[in-house]
Design a protein around this motif. Structure first.
Motif, PDB file in Angstrom:
ATOM      1  N   ALA A 186       0.839  -1.206   0.000  1.00  0.00           N
ATOM      2  CA  ALA A 186       0.000   0.000   0.000  1.00  0.00           C
ATOM      3  C   ALA A 186       0.868   1.248   0.000  1.00  0.00           C
ATOM      4  CB  ALA A 186      -0.931  -0.008   1.214  1.00  0.00           C
ATOM      5  N   ALA A 187       1.952   1.239   0.763  1.00  0.00           N
ATOM      6  CA  ALA A 187       2.855   2.391   0.798  1.00  0.00           C
ATOM      7  C   ALA A 187       3.504   2.625  -0.563  1.00  0.00           C
ATOM      8  CB  ALA A 187       3.925   2.191   1.867  1.00  0.00           C
ATOM      9  N   ASP A 188       3.813   1.541  -1.270  1.00  0.00           N
ATOM     10  CA  ASP A 188       4.388   1.666  -2.613  1.00  0.00           C
ATOM     11  C   ASP A 188       3.366   2.219  -3.609  1.00  0.00           C
ATOM     12  OD1 ASP A 188       6.803   0.674  -1.714  1.00  0.00           O
ATOM     13  OD2 ASP A 188       6.453  -1.362  -2.472  1.00  0.00           O
ATOM     14  N   ALA A 189       2.102   1.882  -3.400  1.00  0.00           N
ATOM     15  CA  ALA A 189       1.060   2.258  -4.354  1.00  0.00           C
ATOM     16  C   ALA A 189       0.422   3.615  -4.058  1.00  0.00           C
ATOM     17  CB  ALA A 189      -0.028   1.183  -4.379  1.00  0.00           C
ATOM     18  N   CYS A 190       0.588   4.097  -2.832  1.00  0.00           N
ATOM     19  CA  CYS A 190      -0.118   5.317  -2.429  1.00  0.00           C
ATOM     20  C   CYS A 190       0.757   6.111  -1.477  1.00  0.00           C
ATOM     21  CB  CYS A 190      -1.426   4.922  -1.736  1.00  0.00           C
ATOM     22  SG  CYS A 190      -2.405   6.297  -1.129  1.00  0.00           S
ATOM     23  N   GLU A 191       0.965   7.369  -1.816  1.00  0.00           N
ATOM     24  CA  GLU A 191       1.828   8.222  -0.988  1.00  0.00           C
ATOM     25  C   GLU A 191       1.275   8.438   0.414  1.00  0.00           C
ATOM     26  OE1 GLU A 191       3.214  12.828  -1.086  1.00  0.00           O
ATOM     27  OE2 GLU A 191       3.363  11.719  -2.963  1.00  0.00           O
ATOM     28  N   ASP A 192      -0.052   8.558   0.532  1.00  0.00           N
ATOM     29  CA  ASP A 192      -0.667   8.846   1.827  1.00  0.00           C
ATOM     30  C   ASP A 192      -2.045   8.199   1.894  1.00  0.00           C
ATOM     31  OD1 ASP A 192      -1.488   9.871   4.263  1.00  0.00           O
ATOM     32  OD2 ASP A 192      -1.483  11.962   3.617  1.00  0.00           O
ATOM     33  N   LEU A 193      -2.170   7.221   2.769  1.00  0.00           N
ATOM     34  CA  LEU A 193      -3.450   6.533   2.953  1.00  0.00           C
ATOM     35  C   LEU A 193      -4.477   7.386   3.703  1.00  0.00           C
ATOM     36  CD1 LEU A 193      -2.294   2.954   4.046  1.00  0.00           C
ATOM     37  CD2 LEU A 193      -3.384   3.577   1.886  1.00  0.00           C
ATOM     38  N   THR A 194      -4.009   8.394   4.394  1.00  0.00           N
ATOM     39  CA  THR A 194      -4.884   9.143   5.302  1.00  0.00           C
ATOM     40  C   THR A 194      -6.175   9.633   4.653  1.00  0.00           C
ATOM     41  OG1 THR A 194      -2.941   9.823   6.568  1.00  0.00           O
ATOM     42  CG2 THR A 194      -4.982  11.035   6.974  1.00  0.00           C
ATOM     43  N   PRO A 195      -6.124  10.369   3.541  1.00  0.00           N
ATOM     44  CA  PRO A 195      -7.399  10.850   2.989  1.00  0.00           C
ATOM     45  C   PRO A 195      -8.319   9.712   2.547  1.00  0.00           C
ATOM     46  CG  PRO A 195      -5.540  11.545   1.602  1.00  0.00           C
ATOM     47  CD  PRO A 195      -4.975  10.857   2.798  1.00  0.00           C
ATOM     48  N   LEU A 196      -7.743   8.634   2.066  1.00  0.00           N
ATOM     49  CA  LEU A 196      -8.559   7.496   1.630  1.00  0.00           C
ATOM     50  C   LEU A 196      -9.226   6.806   2.812  1.00  0.00           C
ATOM     51  CD1 LEU A 196      -6.056   5.947  -0.955  1.00  0.00           C
ATOM     52  CD2 LEU A 196      -7.953   7.530  -1.399  1.00  0.00           C
ATOM     53  N   VAL A 197      -8.473   6.626   3.884  1.00  0.00           N
ATOM     54  CA  VAL A 197      -9.016   5.974   5.081  1.00  0.00           C
ATOM     55  C   VAL A 197     -10.150   6.809   5.665  1.00  0.00           C
ATOM     56  CG1 VAL A 197      -8.495   5.380   7.493  1.00  0.00           C
ATOM     57  CG2 VAL A 197      -6.951   4.639   5.665  1.00  0.00           C
ATOM     58  N   TYR A 198      -9.912   8.104   5.803  1.00  0.00           N
ATOM     59  CA  TYR A 198     -10.931   8.937   6.440  1.00  0.00           C
ATOM     60  C   TYR A 198     -12.134   9.181   5.533  1.00  0.00           C
ATOM     61  CZ  TYR A 198      -8.341   9.322  10.671  1.00  0.00           C
ATOM     62  OH  TYR A 198      -7.730   9.006  11.854  1.00  0.00           O
ATOM     63  N   ARG A 199     -11.943   9.197   4.242  1.00  0.00           N
ATOM     64  CA  ARG A 199     -13.087   9.285   3.331  1.00  0.00           C
ATOM     65  C   ARG A 199     -13.992   8.062   3.535  1.00  0.00           C
ATOM     66  NH1 ARG A 199     -10.730   9.334  -1.778  1.00  0.00           N
ATOM     67  NH2 ARG A 199      -9.950  11.364  -1.182  1.00  0.00           N
ATOM     68  N   ARG A 200     -13.368   6.900   3.634  1.00  0.00           N
ATOM     69  CA  ARG A 200     -14.130   5.663   3.858  1.00  0.00           C
ATOM     70  C   ARG A 200     -14.791   5.679   5.236  1.00  0.00           C
ATOM     71  NH1 ARG A 200     -13.775   0.717   1.202  1.00  0.00           N
ATOM     72  NH2 ARG A 200     -11.927   1.477   0.134  1.00  0.00           N
TER      73      ARG A 200
END
Length: 139
Positions: free
Chosen positions: A13-27
């Protein structure tokens, strides 16, 4: 084996996405809309990022050495209850993280990762729902 699979999923996930934060909180906000108002003062996402980083660290400890994660989770359930976040809402966050990681990892997500995450979520859920106890379940 579970620790390696969870760690690998986070690495992918870190390789595929610079920052999971906005995706996690959107969900999270889609699943628990009442939670968005609690972050109204977090205008730059710094609090969300810090919280997510701590959750990821706790998950990695939980599937690994379990030095502190189980106790931390139980304490955070109580702390968040003080912020009017009931345990049933608090418990959804781990699943939101897993779902987001799975989405970001895409085709690299394996059935073994899925099984590792499902088992981990069950074990994490135990500590969320038993925040007044400190016994340990399987890792």
């Amino acid at each position: 084996m579970r620790a390696e699979l969870i760690t690998q999923s986070f690495e992918l996930a870190a390789d595929a996405c610079e920052d999971l934060t906005p995706l996690v909180y959107r969900r999270l906000f889609a699943q628990q809309p009442q939670m968005e108002a609690m972050f109204v003062r977090d205008s730059n996402g710094q609090v969300r990022g810090e919280m997510l980083a701590r959750v990821i660290e706790a998950i990695l400890d939980f599937v690994g050495e379990r030095i502190y994660a189980a106790t931390l989770i139980q304490c955070e359930v109580v702390t968040h209850d003080g912020y009017d976040v009931p345990p049933e809402v608090f418990r959804t966050f781990f699943g939101v993280v897993a779902e987001t990681v799975r989405e970001v990892v895409g085709d690299a997500w394996t059935p073994a990762m899925d099984e590792a995450w499902r088992g981990t979520l069950v074990d994490l859920d135990y500590y969320v729902t038993h925040s007044d106890q400190s016994e340990t379940v399987g890792a």
